[in-house]
Design a protein around this motif. Structure first.
Motif, short mmCIF file in Angstrom:
data_model
loop_
_atom_site.label_atom_id
_atom_site.label_comp_id
_atom_site.label_asym_id
_atom_site.label_seq_id
_atom_site.Cartn_x
_atom_site.Cartn_y
_atom_site.Cartn_z
N MET A 1 7.15 -3.70 14.18
CA MET A 1 6.42 -2.92 15.18
C MET A 1 4.90 -2.92 14.92
O MET A 1 4.17 -2.16 15.54
N GLY A 2 4.47 -3.77 13.97
CA GLY A 2 3.04 -3.91 13.72
C GLY A 2 2.44 -2.92 12.74
O GLY A 2 1.25 -2.63 12.80
N TYR A 3 3.25 -2.43 11.81
CA TYR A 3 2.77 -1.49 10.80
C TYR A 3 2.90 -2.10 9.41
O TYR A 3 3.85 -2.82 9.12
N GLN A 4 1.93 -1.78 8.57
CA GLN A 4 1.97 -2.15 7.15
C GLN A 4 2.54 -0.95 6.40
O GLN A 4 2.22 0.20 6.73
N VAL A 5 3.36 -1.20 5.38
CA VAL A 5 4.01 -0.12 4.65
C VAL A 5 3.53 -0.10 3.20
O VAL A 5 3.52 -1.12 2.52
N THR A 6 3.14 1.09 2.75
CA THR A 6 2.82 1.32 1.35
C THR A 6 3.86 2.29 0.81
O THR A 6 4.12 3.33 1.43
N GLU A 7 4.44 1.93 -0.32
CA GLU A 7 5.52 2.74 -0.91
C GLU A 7 5.03 3.36 -2.21
O GLU A 7 4.37 2.71 -3.01
N ALA A 8 5.37 4.63 -2.42
CA ALA A 8 5.03 5.33 -3.66
C ALA A 8 6.19 6.24 -4.04
O ALA A 8 6.86 6.79 -3.15
N PRO A 9 6.44 6.39 -5.34
CA PRO A 9 7.50 7.32 -5.76
C PRO A 9 7.07 8.76 -5.45
O PRO A 9 5.89 9.09 -5.48
N ASP A 10 8.05 9.58 -5.14
CA ASP A 10 7.83 11.00 -4.89
C ASP A 10 8.97 11.73 -5.58
O ASP A 10 9.97 12.08 -4.94
N GLY A 11 8.84 11.91 -6.90
CA GLY A 11 9.95 12.43 -7.69
C GLY A 11 11.07 11.42 -7.63
O GLY A 11 10.83 10.22 -7.80
N PRO A 12 12.29 11.85 -7.32
CA PRO A 12 13.41 10.90 -7.23
C PRO A 12 13.44 10.16 -5.88
O PRO A 12 14.27 9.29 -5.67
N ASP A 13 12.53 10.52 -4.99
CA ASP A 13 12.51 9.97 -3.64
C ASP A 13 11.39 8.94 -3.47
O ASP A 13 10.72 8.59 -4.43
N PHE A 14 11.21 8.51 -2.24
CA PHE A 14 10.18 7.53 -1.90
C PHE A 14 9.31 8.09 -0.79
O PHE A 14 9.81 8.69 0.16
N ARG A 15 8.01 7.88 -0.90
CA ARG A 15 7.06 8.25 0.15
C ARG A 15 6.50 6.96 0.71
O ARG A 15 5.89 6.16 0.00
N LEU A 16 6.72 6.77 2.01
CA LEU A 16 6.23 5.57 2.69
C LEU A 16 5.06 5.98 3.59
O LEU A 16 5.15 6.99 4.29
N THR A 17 4.02 5.18 3.56
CA THR A 17 2.91 5.37 4.47
C THR A 17 2.86 4.14 5.38
O THR A 17 2.66 3.03 4.90
N LEU A 18 3.06 4.37 6.65
CA LEU A 18 3.03 3.30 7.64
C LEU A 18 1.67 3.34 8.33
O LEU A 18 1.28 4.39 8.84
N THR A 19 0.96 2.22 8.27
CA THR A 19 -0.38 2.13 8.84
C THR A 19 -0.41 1.00 9.85
O THR A 19 0.04 -0.11 9.55
#
Length: 68
Positions: free
Chosen positions: A48-66
């Protein structure tokens, strides 16, 4: 921010797709608790035309779609 934790696939992907189609934001943060959800959301975002940055968030994942 979309919190997809606790949902099984394909629900996290559907939640993110709905948000991207509805608002077409320049950026969106997503919380996920499963690696498969991260992979599927990343594929969707890319298509859909987004770049994804992934970072750990405790046991989970935080994704930033730009927007590319």
């Amino acid at each position: 921010m979309i919190d997809t934790r606790g949902f099984g696939c394909p629900t996290p992907v559907l939640m993110v797709r709905k948000a991207l189609q509805k608002d077409a934001p320049a950026a969106l943060e997503v919380l996920a608790d499963a690696r498969v959800a991260v992979e599927n959301i990343t594929r969707l975002a890319d298509s859909m035309g987004y770049q994804v940055t992934e970072a750990p968030d405790g046991p989970d994942f935080r994704l930033t779609l730009t927007k590319k």
